[in-house]
Design a protein around this motif. Structure first.
Motif, PDB file in Angstrom:
ATOM      1  N   LEU A   5       2.090  49.387  45.900  1.00 21.55           N
ATOM      2  CA  LEU A   5       2.715  48.177  45.233  1.00 21.55           C
ATOM      3  C   LEU A   5       3.499  48.453  44.022  1.00 21.55           C
ATOM      4  N   ASP A   6       3.040  49.548  43.313  1.00 24.66           N
ATOM      5  CA  ASP A   6       3.811  50.020  42.173  1.00 24.66           C
ATOM      6  C   ASP A   6       5.036  50.385  42.645  1.00 24.66           C
ATOM      7  N   GLU A   7       5.152  51.193  43.781  1.00 21.72           N
ATOM      8  CA  GLU A   7       6.536  51.659  44.191  1.00 21.72           C
ATOM      9  C   GLU A   7       7.359  50.418  44.726  1.00 21.72           C
ATOM     10  N   ARG A   8       6.635  49.506  45.401  1.00 27.65           N
ATOM     11  CA  ARG A   8       7.287  48.431  45.842  1.00 27.65           C
ATOM     12  C   ARG A   8       8.017  47.517  44.613  1.00 27.65           C
ATOM     13  N   LEU A   9       7.103  47.364  43.655  1.00 27.20           N
ATOM     14  CA  LEU A   9       7.713  46.711  42.418  1.00 27.20           C
ATOM     15  C   LEU A   9       8.720  47.390  41.728  1.00 27.20           C
TER      16      LEU A   9
ATOM     17  N   ARG B 116      10.232  40.382  44.780  1.00 27.39           N
ATOM     18  CA  ARG B 116      10.790  39.500  43.466  1.00 27.39           C
ATOM     19  C   ARG B 116      10.317  38.158  43.598  1.00 27.39           C
ATOM     20  N   ASP B 117      10.318  37.497  44.717  1.00 26.83           N
ATOM     21  CA  ASP B 117       9.811  36.114  44.808  1.00 26.83           C
ATOM     22  C   ASP B 117       8.323  36.096  44.468  1.00 26.83           C
ATOM     23  N   ALA B 118       7.855  36.809  44.866  1.00 30.47           N
ATOM     24  CA  ALA B 118       6.211  37.123  44.582  1.00 30.47           C
ATOM     25  C   ALA B 118       5.890  37.203  43.126  1.00 30.47           C
ATOM     26  N   VAL B 119       6.809  38.008  42.363  1.00 23.59           N
ATOM     27  CA  VAL B 119       6.738  37.953  40.973  1.00 23.59           C
ATOM     28  C   VAL B 119       7.259  36.657  40.315  1.00 23.59           C
ATOM     29  N   ASP B 120       8.156  36.299  40.922  1.00 19.57           N
ATOM     30  CA  ASP B 120       8.656  34.835  40.230  1.00 19.57           C
ATOM     31  C   ASP B 120       7.771  33.811  40.233  1.00 19.57           C
ATOM     32  N   ARG B 121       6.687  34.061  41.106  1.00 19.96           N
ATOM     33  CA  ARG B 121       5.777  33.009  41.558  1.00 19.96           C
ATOM     34  C   ARG B 121       4.554  33.026  40.427  1.00 19.96           C
ATOM     35  N   VAL B 131       7.219  42.353  34.516  1.00 23.63           N
ATOM     36  CA  VAL B 131       8.546  42.290  34.219  1.00 23.63           C
ATOM     37  C   VAL B 131       9.021  43.600  33.283  1.00 23.63           C
ATOM     38  N   LEU B 132       8.321  43.169  32.040  1.00 25.73           N
ATOM     39  CA  LEU B 132       8.548  44.417  30.898  1.00 25.73           C
ATOM     40  C   LEU B 132       8.308  45.454  31.197  1.00 25.73           C
ATOM     41  N   ARG B 133       7.038  45.804  32.130  1.00 28.38           N
ATOM     42  CA  ARG B 133       6.591  47.089  32.426  1.00 28.38           C
ATOM     43  C   ARG B 133       7.466  47.603  33.714  1.00 28.38           C
ATOM     44  N   TYR B 134       7.483  46.831  34.646  1.00 29.12           N
ATOM     45  CA  TYR B 134       8.152  47.763  35.746  1.00 29.12           C
ATOM     46  C   TYR B 134       9.807  47.383  36.059  1.00 29.12           C
ATOM     47  N   TRP B 135      10.097  46.358  35.255  1.00 34.73           N
ATOM     48  CA  TRP B 135      11.651  46.309  35.417  1.00 34.73           C
ATOM     49  C   TRP B 135      12.427  46.686  34.122  1.00 34.73           C
ATOM     50  N   LEU B 136      11.764  46.554  33.106  1.00 33.97           N
ATOM     51  CA  LEU B 136      12.702  46.884  31.961  1.00 33.97           C
ATOM     52  C   LEU B 136      12.036  48.263  30.921  1.00 33.97           C
ATOM     53  N   ILE B 162      -1.000  42.354  38.960  1.00 33.35           N
ATOM     54  CA  ILE B 162      -0.770  43.312  40.185  1.00 33.35           C
ATOM     55  C   ILE B 162      -1.676  42.758  41.291  1.00 33.35           C
ATOM     56  N   GLU B 163      -3.014  42.336  40.879  1.00 35.89           N
ATOM     57  CA  GLU B 163      -4.046  41.809  41.898  1.00 35.89           C
ATOM     58  C   GLU B 163      -3.540  40.692  42.287  1.00 35.89           C
ATOM     59  N   GLU B 164      -2.895  39.843  41.641  1.00 42.49           N
ATOM     60  CA  GLU B 164      -2.284  38.454  42.193  1.00 42.49           C
ATOM     61  C   GLU B 164      -1.208  38.551  43.086  1.00 42.49           C
ATOM     62  N   LEU B 165      -0.411  39.684  42.509  1.00 44.27           N
ATOM     63  CA  LEU B 165       0.765  40.031  43.374  1.00 44.27           C
ATOM     64  C   LEU B 165       0.163  40.489  44.851  1.00 44.27           C
ATOM     65  N   ARG B 166      -0.829  41.349  45.014  1.00 45.80           N
ATOM     66  CA  ARG B 166      -1.284  42.073  46.112  1.00 45.80           C
ATOM     67  C   ARG B 166      -1.672  40.915  46.892  1.00 45.80           C
ATOM     68  N   ASN B 167      -2.394  39.864  46.339  1.00 48.58           N
ATOM     69  CA  ASN B 167      -2.972  38.913  47.138  1.00 48.58           C
ATOM     70  C   ASN B 167      -2.033  37.927  47.602  1.00 48.58           C
ATOM     71  N   GLY B 168      -0.998  37.703  46.691  1.00 49.09           N
ATOM     72  CA  GLY B 168       0.348  36.793  47.197  1.00 49.09           C
ATOM     73  C   GLY B 168       0.779  37.332  48.467  1.00 49.09           C
ATOM     74  N   LEU B 169       1.032  38.792  48.609  1.00 49.20           N
ATOM     75  CA  LEU B 169       1.972  39.502  49.349  1.00 49.20           C
ATOM     76  C   LEU B 169       1.082  39.382  50.613  1.00 49.20           C
ATOM     77  N   GLU B 170      -0.186  39.834  50.639  1.00 52.90           N
ATOM     78  CA  GLU B 170      -1.064  39.934  51.871  1.00 52.90           C
ATOM     79  C   GLU B 170      -1.026  38.635  52.337  1.00 52.90           C
ATOM     80  N   GLY B 171      -0.919  37.702  51.685  1.00 59.88           N
ATOM     81  CA  GLY B 171      -1.234  36.170  52.147  1.00 59.88           C
ATOM     82  C   GLY B 171      -0.005  36.052  53.061  1.00 59.88           C
ATOM     83  N   GLU B 172       1.301  36.542  52.664  1.00 58.92           N
ATOM     84  CA  GLU B 172       2.294  36.360  53.459  1.00 58.92           C
ATOM     85  C   GLU B 172       2.541  36.984  54.820  1.00 58.92           C
ATOM     86  N   ARG B 173       1.963  38.235  55.044  1.00 56.51           N
ATOM     87  CA  ARG B 173       1.896  38.964  56.026  1.00 56.51           C
ATOM     88  C   ARG B 173       1.346  38.148  57.259  1.00 56.51           C
TER      89      ARG B 173
END
Lengths: 447, 173
Positions: A5-9, B116-121, B131-136, B162-173
């Motif tokens: 997930l880190d990599e995907r991010l 990105r959509d999952a992050v936005d949610r 965003v600050l950590r991974y994108w900036l 990260i946990e929330e993102l993982r749950n969100g992304l898994e929920g979409e599979r």
């Protein structure tokens, strides 16, 4: 340890758009000015310039047909009361949403079902109804948690409209059930229109459903999404003409040339210490209103809701707030739109109270990015007695002004000039609003 | 002959700007506007709003130079204002955002649009640390300084995000 997930991010890191050089220059100029005048009231003009570029492109040749109206000034489906078909279910949800909103359409407002479109099980309904002299459409989204704001346009504006199709609303990434994403575009069509087509970014598109003097386009949002600055092309055909409107939202910078624009070009009296007396003194005006939420950086001291335009079921909420953080200290005025059918929410515009010193502050909004009309709200200082909106074609209208609040509607691409007069009829503010160079949000600046 | 100030530190520039030297303010703007813009536009997702945030942040910073205590760097101080203003925008504009996507605000292009959509949610505060950590590319310690929270809090917010993102992304599979 790096996880998948880190990599995907990291891979999903978006490409960051660059501001235009003009924007950077404007910001630089303003902030350096502040650095040089730290103890004085900053005078700046906030410009969020947004524009619609209109182009004409033929789409189809048409053959002879009997004469029917190709303008929007009289729509046969709307001629006799409620347009479209009665729909008890749609009416019931309309009534329920209307009852829950702060600004309500009059009791007994009847909404007709104009069009219904969408994939099986996910049907979007376009309702039509009147609000005084305004024609309104409302898109009912299946299973939506929230109602979208209705799109209303005045007959007066429609009479001035030269084209047979007016785009009233649209959404390029509307979330439907199960997080499905749709592109939806809708509006009004003259009697003579026999086909409407919508294209997004020149890649996705198709014919719109047409009926009851309205059109509705619904499609899945393309898997790749839409471009950051999407082109939405709405094409139509009548018996003797085929053309299209391209709505492209771009920041444009040059303002209209005051020398060639009709109406007063110069301020005759400068207001320097404008304020809103009743709000400062916390006197009742309009209706009581509870601000939706206390801001973390501002404390709401007093708020009211007003209806400056009696012909439009719409309110403006005004608040006098005080900053609670060192970077927000001082007095602020906040404004927000209160649309019928939608719950009160937290979107608002707050500006330092000192920024009304020169007469006006205002802001515009469209409830959907794909719309040819914008609704403006603003505050005028006590010294402003009258407001006039002047268009490039020389026509003008008086802008309703009530307890320092005002509202008006414009076509987004049409440049207009907002002129404020004091009680002696002297021009105290001249501002360019909308159009290709006008501002979306602004304050009056001294000449 | 005006001597050019070569490589003044931010602290020196702040002191000079606070005493009214506009070229020092210009230099501070030059050094920091791009990063401020990146933070603002990534946090708000709205270039038009980001312009306002950047302008507002610099204005507030420049108006308050006299109060700059030097405990953090000027950049961190400025970013703190940018982040707070961006959060205000994100909260205030939540309704508009949920109704429609402001042109110029869509991140939904490309193969990683789902992420990105999952992050936005995510809720604004949680989205911000991601965003600050991974994108900036801000280090957790820098994020802690900007947000004025302990580093441990940044780590826990990241973990929750990260946990929330993982749950969100898994929920979409």
């Amino acid at each position: 340890m790096t996880t998948e997930l880190d990599e995907r991010l990291l891979r999903a890191r978006p490409e960051i758009p660059q501001p235009s050089l003009n924007a950077v220059e404007r910001i630089r100029r303003n902030v350096i000015h502040v650095a040089g005048t730290r103890s004085r009231v900053p005078r700046r003009r906030v410009v969020l310039a947004v524009v619609i570029a209109l182009t004409g492109l033929a789409v189809a040749a048409a053959v002879g047909a009997p004469f029917v109206r190709s303008t929007l000034d009289r729509l046969s489906a709307w001629a006799d009361g409620t347009p479209g078909e009665p729909s008890p279910a749609a009416q019931a949800s309309f009534d329920a949403a209307n009852a829950e909103s702060f600004a309500r359409f009059p009791r007994g407002t009847v909404a007709g079902l104009l069009l219904r479109s969408g994939p099986p099980g996910i049907e979007f309904e376009l309702l039509g109804f009147r609000d005084g002299e305004n024609l309104c459409v409302y898109l009912k989204v299946p299973n939506a948690r929230r109602w979208l704001a209705p799109e209303c346009v005045s007959r007066r504006e429609l009479q001035r409209f030269q084209e047979p199709v007016a785009v009233l609303g649209g959404n390029l990434r509307l979330t439907g059930p199960n997080r499905s994403s749709f592109t939806v575009v809708y509006g009004l069509a003259a009697d003579a229109v026999h086909a409407v087509r919508v294209d997004v970014d020149g890649t996705a598109g198709g014919p719109a459903l047409l009926g009851a003097n309205a059109f509705l386009y619904v499609a899945d949002t393309p898997a790749g999404g839409v471009h950051d600055v999407p082109d939405v092309q709405v094409s139509w055909a009548t018996a003797d003409r085929a053309s299209s409107t391209t709505l492209q939202i771009l920041p444009l910078l040059p303002t209209e040339d005051p020398a060639v624009f009709p109406g007063p070009a110069r301020v005759e009296r400068t207001i320097d210490n404008g304020t809103i007396g009743w709000l400062e003194r916390r006197e009742p005006r309009g209706e009581p209103f509870e601000w939706p939420a206390q801001d973390r950086v501002q404390r709401v001291l007093y708020t009211r809701a007003l209806q400056p335009d009696p012909g439009r079921t719409f309110r403006i909420a005004v608040a006098r707030t005080a900053g609670t953080q060192w970077f927000t200290e001082g007095a602020w005025y906040c404004l927000t739109w209160l649309y019928p059918l939608v719950p009160t929410d937290e979107s608002n515009m707050c500006t330092r109270a000192s920024r009304i010193a020169h007469g006006l502050m205002y802001t515009g909004q469209w409830t959907s990015s794909v719309s040819e009309f914008a609704l403006w709200i603003g505050l005028a200082a006590d010294e402003v007695e009258r407001l006039e909106l002047i268009r490039l074609d020389g026509t003008s209208l008086n802008v309703p002004l009530l307890a320092n609040t005002f509202t008006f509607q414009t076509r987004r691409e049409e440049p207009t000039k907002l002129v404020a007069y004091d009680e002696q009829g002297r021009v105290v503010v001249v501002e360019f609003v909308g159009g290709r160079g006008g501002s979306l949000t602004g304050i009056a600046v001294p000449p | 002959v005006r001597l050019t100030h070569v490589a003044d530190t931010d602290r020196e520039l702040v002191l000079r700007a606070a005493s009214g030297e506009l070229d020092a303010a210009e230099e501070l703007f030059e050094r920091h506007w791009q990063q401020a813009w990146r933070v603002a536009v990534t946090s708000t997702r709205q270039p038009a709003a980001a312009e306002d945030v950047v302008q507002d942040a610099f204005e507030r910073a420049f108006r308050s130079l006299g109060r700059f205590n030097g405990r953090s760097t000027f950049g961190t101080w400025l970013h703190r204002i940018v982040v707070n203003r961006s959060l205000d925008v994100a909260r205030r504009e939540r309704w508009i955002d949920s109704v429609d996507v402001e042109p110029g605000a869509s991140w939904s292009e490309g193969p990683d649009a789902t992420v990105r959509d999952a992050v936005d949610r995510l809720p604004p505060e949680r989205r911000l640390v991601i965003v600050l950590r991974y994108w900036l590319d801000f280090a957790p310690a820098q994020i802690a300084e900007i947000l004025e929270v302990p580093v441990g809090t940044v780590h826990s917010r990241l973990a929750r995000g990260i946990e929330e993102l993982r749950n969100g992304l898994e929920g979409e599979r």
